[in-house]
Design a protein around this motif. Structure first.
Motif, PDB file in Angstrom:
ATOM      1  N   UNK A 297       0.817  -1.208   0.000  1.00 11.49           N
ATOM      2  CA  UNK A 297       0.000   0.000   0.000  1.00 11.49           C
ATOM      3  C   UNK A 297       0.848   1.253   0.000  1.00 11.49           C
ATOM      4  N   UNK A 298       1.952   1.224   0.705  1.00  8.75           N
ATOM      5  CA  UNK A 298       2.847   2.390   0.747  1.00  8.75           C
ATOM      6  C   UNK A 298       3.428   2.713  -0.628  1.00  8.75           C
ATOM      7  N   UNK A 299       3.515   1.703  -1.479  1.00 10.25           N
ATOM      8  CA  UNK A 299       4.089   1.908  -2.809  1.00 10.25           C
ATOM      9  C   UNK A 299       3.011   1.890  -3.896  1.00 10.25           C
ATOM     10  N   UNK A 300       1.739   1.945  -3.497  1.00 10.90           N
ATOM     11  CA  UNK A 300       0.607   2.049  -4.432  1.00 10.90           C
ATOM     12  C   UNK A 300       0.561   0.894  -5.432  1.00 10.90           C
ATOM     13  N   UNK A 301       0.989  -0.289  -5.011  1.00  9.76           N
ATOM     14  CA  UNK A 301       1.006  -1.439  -5.911  1.00  9.76           C
ATOM     15  C   UNK A 301      -0.417  -1.787  -6.338  1.00  9.76           C
ATOM     16  N   UNK A 302      -0.608  -1.980  -7.655  1.00  8.18           N
ATOM     17  CA  UNK A 302      -1.952  -2.143  -8.194  1.00  8.18           C
ATOM     18  C   UNK A 302      -2.422  -3.564  -8.398  1.00  8.18           C
TER      19      UNK A 302
ATOM     20  N   UNK B  61      -7.619  -3.350  -7.103  1.00  8.71           N
ATOM     21  CA  UNK B  61      -6.452  -4.129  -7.522  1.00  8.71           C
ATOM     22  C   UNK B  61      -6.832  -5.368  -8.323  1.00  8.71           C
ATOM     23  N   UNK B  62      -5.943  -5.755  -9.212  1.00 13.82           N
ATOM     24  CA  UNK B  62      -6.033  -7.076  -9.817  1.00 13.82           C
ATOM     25  C   UNK B  62      -5.556  -8.091  -8.789  1.00 13.82           C
ATOM     26  N   UNK B  63      -6.346  -9.141  -8.571  1.00 14.86           N
ATOM     27  CA  UNK B  63      -5.973 -10.211  -7.643  1.00 14.86           C
ATOM     28  C   UNK B  63      -5.832 -11.480  -8.469  1.00 14.86           C
TER      29      UNK B  63
ATOM     30  N   UNK C 292      -7.007  -7.522   0.577  1.00 14.30           N
ATOM     31  CA  UNK C 292      -6.243  -7.036  -0.564  1.00 14.30           C
ATOM     32  C   UNK C 292      -6.975  -5.874  -1.240  1.00 14.30           C
ATOM     33  N   UNK C 293      -8.296  -5.922  -1.213  1.00 13.00           N
ATOM     34  CA  UNK C 293      -9.083  -4.862  -1.825  1.00 13.00           C
ATOM     35  C   UNK C 293      -8.809  -3.492  -1.251  1.00 13.00           C
ATOM     36  N   UNK C 294      -8.267  -3.454  -0.043  1.00  7.36           N
ATOM     37  CA  UNK C 294      -7.931  -2.166   0.576  1.00  7.36           C
ATOM     38  C   UNK C 294      -6.785  -1.468  -0.157  1.00  7.36           C
ATOM     39  N   UNK C 295      -6.092  -2.203  -1.049  1.00  2.00           N
ATOM     40  CA  UNK C 295      -5.042  -1.583  -1.858  1.00  2.00           C
ATOM     41  C   UNK C 295      -5.623  -0.715  -2.967  1.00  2.00           C
ATOM     42  N   UNK C 296      -6.923  -0.821  -3.185  1.00  5.34           N
ATOM     43  CA  UNK C 296      -7.562   0.010  -4.192  1.00  5.34           C
ATOM     44  C   UNK C 296      -7.390   1.484  -3.888  1.00  5.34           C
TER      45      UNK C 296
END
Length: 376
Positions: free
Chosen positions: A64-69, A105-107, A91-95
């Motif tokens: 999340x800190x690196x905005x990984x998609x 995010x793509x999972x 994982x959806x919280x990375x959106x």
């Protein structure tokens, strides 16, 4: 990643965004910061093995800190679909919210079947190996694939890093380390693999799960496994090889992703591994076959084939060669990789243009599977 540790061309349908979609993606792109754009170019490993909960939480925070998609769920897990759904919700919280739009995010995972099926347990069918699937009719495989995809979709997974499009000759058989040894091929001819790969893709499309043709331009003729072996070389496959018709048909069936292998192909580009070769990616894949979807790398994290190069250079070399989505099963490489891309693009207009184009392709794929909701 090969996933083989136990545990003039046809354009893909809807690859070009419709006008309303294009407007939506343009608006999102204009609101994204450079850091957010670079983050979209990465898919990082997240462990879902028993006892990995603490590691997973720390990993997701770092991503999340690196905005990984995008992420890839790394098993094996026998906990079942409900447990995986709980993971994908986290994982959806990375959106990210970009302007007035939400970009989820793509999972992904490697749900092929046989020895390469990381997610098992209640709610997941035990999938037979691809060689067994290849003995079914295409109609049956299409129907079964739709069921498998529906299981993944219900668990919150929207991208499968399958099907395997490699053609292993009957003469090579199990001597082929990455594919034949594990019965990961649909058959022993390009015709057999083409039809069944397309059926797999079509079944997944019915359930709204994206698919990935791999491992371009093919690992069916090699002996070494790039996950565990350095300097794997193919001396047979060329840009005119019949084996590449598998990719052409898979693209026509709707595959939006193609994974590029870590081997070197002496008849295409003897100087560079495929994943770092503009001849392989830009010429053979994009120009010859007309692919305008997302080009994803095989594993640039832990694979033995890339260990001679620092992680940051791996990411840059792949993107400069024309790749879009950097896969690393080792999430610890993300800080160095993203920082390298951000630093390099500041004074390299050509790289910056490639980043923009790659982000656009990734966002288009996300939009196609419902991961972007625009405020129109």
């Amino acid at each position: 990643m090969t996933g083989a540790r136990p545990q003039q061309g046809t354009r893909p349908p809807s690859a070009a965004p419709e006008p309303s979609t294009a407007t939506c993606l343009d608006r999102i792109g204009s609101h994204m910061t450079p850091v957010q754009k670079v983050g979209q170019l990465f898919v990082a490993g997240v462990r879902v093995r028993p006892g990995s909960e603490g590691t997973m939480a720390a990993s997701l925070a770092a991503l999340g800190n690196h905005h990984v998609g995008s992420v890839i769920l790394m098993g094996p897990s026998g906990a079942g679909a409900s447990a995986i759904k709980a993971v994908t919700e986290r994982v959806g919280l990375l959106g990210q919210t970009v302007g007035e739009s939400r970009v989820a995010p793509l999972v992904s995972t490697d749900q092929e079947g046989g020895q390469v099926q990381p997610l098992r347990g209640p709610g997941f069918t035990d999938i037979p190996p691809a060689l067994a699937q290849g003995g079914w009719s295409e109609q049956r495989l299409r129907r079964q694939a739709a069921q498998w995809a529906a299981e993944l979709h219900g668990a919150g997974i929207n991208l499968d890093l399958a099907p395997v499009a490699d053609v292993v000759s009957s003469g090579m058989g199990r001597a082929n380390g990455p594919i034949g040894r594990y019965d990961r091929q649909f058959g022993y001819t390009a015709e057999a693999v083409s039809g069944h790969s397309a059926a797999f893709i079509e079944g997944f499309r019915q359930a709204g799960v994206l698919t990935t043709l791999k491992h371009f331009p093919g690992l069916g003729g090699v002996r070494g496994n790039t996950d565990t072996t350095a300097q794997v070389t193919d001396n047979v496959v060329g840009r005119d090889s019949r084996d590449l018709t598998v990719y052409r048909q898979g693209m026509a069936a709707g595959a939006r992703f193609v994974m590029v292998s870590l081997a070197t192909y002496t008849r295409i580009d003897p100087a560079r591994q495929a994943v770092f070769s503009p001849v392989v990616i830009e010429d053979a894949l994009r120009k010859d076959l007309g692919f305008d979807g997302v080009v994803i790398s095989d594993d640039l994290g832990n694979a033995a084939a890339v260990q001679s190069m620092p992680p940051a250079q791996r990411a840059l070399a792949f993107l400069r060669a024309g790749g879009d989505l950097v896969l690393t099963v080792n999430a610890e490489h993300i800080p160095a990789m993203t920082a390298a891309v951000l630093n390099a693009e500041r004074d390299q207009p050509a790289l910056r243009a490639r980043v923009e184009a790659s982000v656009r392709r990734i966002l288009a794929a996300k939009k196609a599977t419902g991961l972007i909701h625009c405020a129109d």
